[in-house]
Design a protein around this motif. Structure first.
Motif, PDB file in Angstrom:
ATOM      1  N   MET A   1       2.837   6.634  -4.661  1.00 29.97           N
ATOM      2  CA  MET A   1       2.449   5.784  -6.083  1.00 29.97           C
ATOM      3  C   MET A   1       1.210   4.759  -4.813  1.00 29.97           C
ATOM      4  O   MET A   1       0.496   4.773  -5.834  1.00 29.97           O
ATOM      5  CB  MET A   1       3.282   5.060  -5.813  1.00 29.97           C
ATOM      6  N   ILE A   2       0.625   5.546  -3.546  1.00 31.21           N
ATOM      7  CA  ILE A   2      -0.836   4.488  -3.474  1.00 31.21           C
ATOM      8  C   ILE A   2      -1.697   5.486  -3.834  1.00 31.21           C
ATOM      9  O   ILE A   2      -2.544   4.725  -3.617  1.00 31.21           O
ATOM     10  CB  ILE A   2      -0.128   4.925  -1.588  1.00 31.21           C
ATOM     11  N   THR A   3      -2.032   6.410  -4.293  1.00 29.81           N
ATOM     12  CA  THR A   3      -2.936   7.032  -4.566  1.00 29.81           C
ATOM     13  C   THR A   3      -3.135   6.080  -6.156  1.00 29.81           C
ATOM     14  O   THR A   3      -4.308   6.685  -6.883  1.00 29.81           O
ATOM     15  CB  THR A   3      -2.529   8.823  -5.453  1.00 29.81           C
ATOM     16  N   THR A   4      -2.042   6.090  -6.513  1.00 29.31           N
ATOM     17  CA  THR A   4      -2.435   4.946  -8.050  1.00 29.31           C
ATOM     18  C   THR A   4      -3.027   4.083  -8.141  1.00 29.31           C
ATOM     19  O   THR A   4      -3.521   2.978  -9.169  1.00 29.31           O
ATOM     20  CB  THR A   4      -1.106   5.375  -8.768  1.00 29.31           C
ATOM     21  N   GLY A   5      -2.698   3.257  -7.170  1.00 34.92           N
ATOM     22  CA  GLY A   5      -3.688   2.652  -6.605  1.00 34.92           C
ATOM     23  C   GLY A   5      -3.155   1.263  -5.950  1.00 34.92           C
ATOM     24  O   GLY A   5      -3.734   0.260  -5.393  1.00 34.92           O
ATOM     25  N   LEU A   6      -1.749   1.416  -5.549  1.00 35.47           N
ATOM     26  CA  LEU A   6      -0.457   0.553  -5.485  1.00 35.47           C
ATOM     27  C   LEU A   6      -1.395   0.199  -3.786  1.00 35.47           C
ATOM     28  O   LEU A   6      -1.383   1.378  -3.345  1.00 35.47           O
ATOM     29  CB  LEU A   6       0.369   0.244  -5.570  1.00 35.47           C
ATOM     30  N   PRO A   7      -1.640  -0.746  -3.070  1.00 32.97           N
ATOM     31  CA  PRO A   7      -1.339  -0.805  -1.670  1.00 32.97           C
ATOM     32  C   PRO A   7       0.320  -0.570  -0.898  1.00 32.97           C
ATOM     33  O   PRO A   7       1.027  -0.619  -1.736  1.00 32.97           O
ATOM     34  CB  PRO A   7      -1.301  -2.654  -1.544  1.00 32.97           C
ATOM     35  N   ARG A   8      -0.144   0.026   0.133  1.00 33.39           N
ATOM     36  CA  ARG A   8       0.659   0.947   0.838  1.00 33.39           C
ATOM     37  C   ARG A   8       2.327  -0.170   0.361  1.00 33.39           C
ATOM     38  O   ARG A   8       3.285   0.414   0.032  1.00 33.39           O
ATOM     39  CB  ARG A   8       0.488   1.340   1.899  1.00 33.39           C
ATOM     40  N   MET A   9       3.096  -1.564   1.111  1.00 29.02           N
ATOM     41  CA  MET A   9       3.803  -1.591   0.970  1.00 29.02           C
ATOM     42  C   MET A   9       4.437  -1.907  -0.336  1.00 29.02           C
ATOM     43  O   MET A   9       5.986  -2.049  -0.328  1.00 29.02           O
ATOM     44  CB  MET A   9       3.762  -2.998   1.820  1.00 29.02           C
ATOM     45  N   THR A  10       3.200  -2.605  -1.704  1.00 23.24           N
ATOM     46  CA  THR A  10       3.839  -3.027  -2.618  1.00 23.24           C
ATOM     47  C   THR A  10       4.490  -1.366  -3.248  1.00 23.24           C
ATOM     48  O   THR A  10       5.169  -1.006  -3.803  1.00 23.24           O
ATOM     49  CB  THR A  10       2.634  -2.968  -3.681  1.00 23.24           C
ATOM     50  N   ALA A  11       4.021  -0.386  -2.939  1.00 15.79           N
ATOM     51  CA  ALA A  11       4.115   0.852  -3.170  1.00 15.79           C
ATOM     52  C   ALA A  11       6.139   1.639  -2.333  1.00 15.79           C
ATOM     53  O   ALA A  11       6.170   2.037  -2.961  1.00 15.79           O
ATOM     54  CB  ALA A  11       3.465   2.443  -3.031  1.00 15.79           C
ATOM     55  N   ARG A  12       5.609   1.090  -1.565  1.00 13.49           N
ATOM     56  CA  ARG A  12       7.354   1.928  -0.696  1.00 13.49           C
ATOM     57  C   ARG A  12       8.232   0.494  -1.591  1.00 13.49           C
ATOM     58  O   ARG A  12       9.361   1.047  -1.962  1.00 13.49           O
ATOM     59  CB  ARG A  12       7.127   0.776   0.740  1.00 13.49           C
ATOM     60  N   VAL A  13       7.809  -0.589  -1.313  1.00 11.19           N
ATOM     61  CA  VAL A  13       8.871  -1.693  -2.019  1.00 11.19           C
ATOM     62  C   VAL A  13       9.375  -0.923  -3.666  1.00 11.19           C
ATOM     63  O   VAL A  13      10.217  -0.707  -4.192  1.00 11.19           O
ATOM     64  CB  VAL A  13       8.717  -2.666  -2.087  1.00 11.19           C
ATOM     65  N   LEU A  14       8.668  -0.381  -4.320  1.00 10.28           N
ATOM     66  CA  LEU A  14       8.507  -0.355  -5.536  1.00 10.28           C
ATOM     67  C   LEU A  14       8.961   0.986  -6.043  1.00 10.28           C
ATOM     68  O   LEU A  14      10.590   1.380  -6.877  1.00 10.28           O
ATOM     69  CB  LEU A  14       6.766  -0.212  -6.533  1.00 10.28           C
ATOM     70  N   THR A  15       9.050   1.674  -4.489  1.00  5.71           N
ATOM     71  CA  THR A  15      10.394   3.133  -4.620  1.00  5.71           C
ATOM     72  C   THR A  15      10.866   3.027  -4.340  1.00  5.71           C
ATOM     73  O   THR A  15      12.070   3.418  -5.095  1.00  5.71           O
ATOM     74  CB  THR A  15       9.215   4.437  -4.065  1.00  5.71           C
ATOM     75  N   CYS A  16      11.422   1.880  -3.657  1.00  2.00           N
ATOM     76  CA  CYS A  16      12.646   1.893  -3.259  1.00  2.00           C
ATOM     77  C   CYS A  16      14.033   1.420  -4.225  1.00  2.00           C
ATOM     78  O   CYS A  16      14.756   1.547  -4.113  1.00  2.00           O
ATOM     79  CB  CYS A  16      12.352   0.534  -1.844  1.00  2.00           C
TER      80      CYS A  16
END
Length: 142
Positions: A1-16
């Motif tokens: 999700m980070i490669t789509t442009g989401l910031p790292r923490m935002t991607a982690r929360v969304l993935t979680c």
């Protein structure tokens, strides 16, 4: 999700949120699962809400907010993208009018406006088609 442009923490929360069976967690649960500060979670939640990737529900039993991924999340996110493209089309159209579309810069802005208008309309059509198909499948599966 980070490669789509989401910031790292935002991607982690969304993935979680996407990978939990319930599809929802509180901020405290996210802090515990991700081993980060509440401030980090708060910032990521704000970004996800801005893009309509999650919604907030009040948990009346615990007097806490729960952050939820629901079946309409991708539909809503797609429409946010369509609105952003429509805004780009409007801005470029205004710029083309200001610069005069007969000038090279004005012509570029006119072309940009037409492109983003086309993309925006197609995004909305695709989202609506998906929603109709999705709702049809849901009623058939029951």
């Amino acid at each position: 999700m980070i490669t789509t442009g989401l910031p790292r923490m935002t991607a982690r929360v969304l993935t979680c949120l996407c990978t939990t069976d319930s599809g929802s967690l509180t901020a405290a649960e996210l802090v515990q699962r991700l081993q980060v500060s509440p401030a980090s979670i708060s910032k990521a939640i704000g970004e996800l809400e801005q893009h309509e990737l999650i919604r907030r529900e009040r948990d009346p039993r615990r007097r806490r907010d729960r952050y939820v991924i629901d079946p309409d999340v991708w539909y809503r996110a797609w429409l946010v993208s369509a609105r952003q493209n429509a805004t780009m089309a409007d801005l470029a159209r205004d710029g083309a009018e200001i610069l005069d579309s007969a000038t090279p810069a004005g012509a570029r802005l006119r072309d940009m406006s037409q492109f983003f208008e086309h993309v925006s309309q197609n995004l909305v059509q695709a989202a609506e088609q998906w929603r109709q198909d999705f709702m049809s499948r849901r009623t058939t599966d029951r």
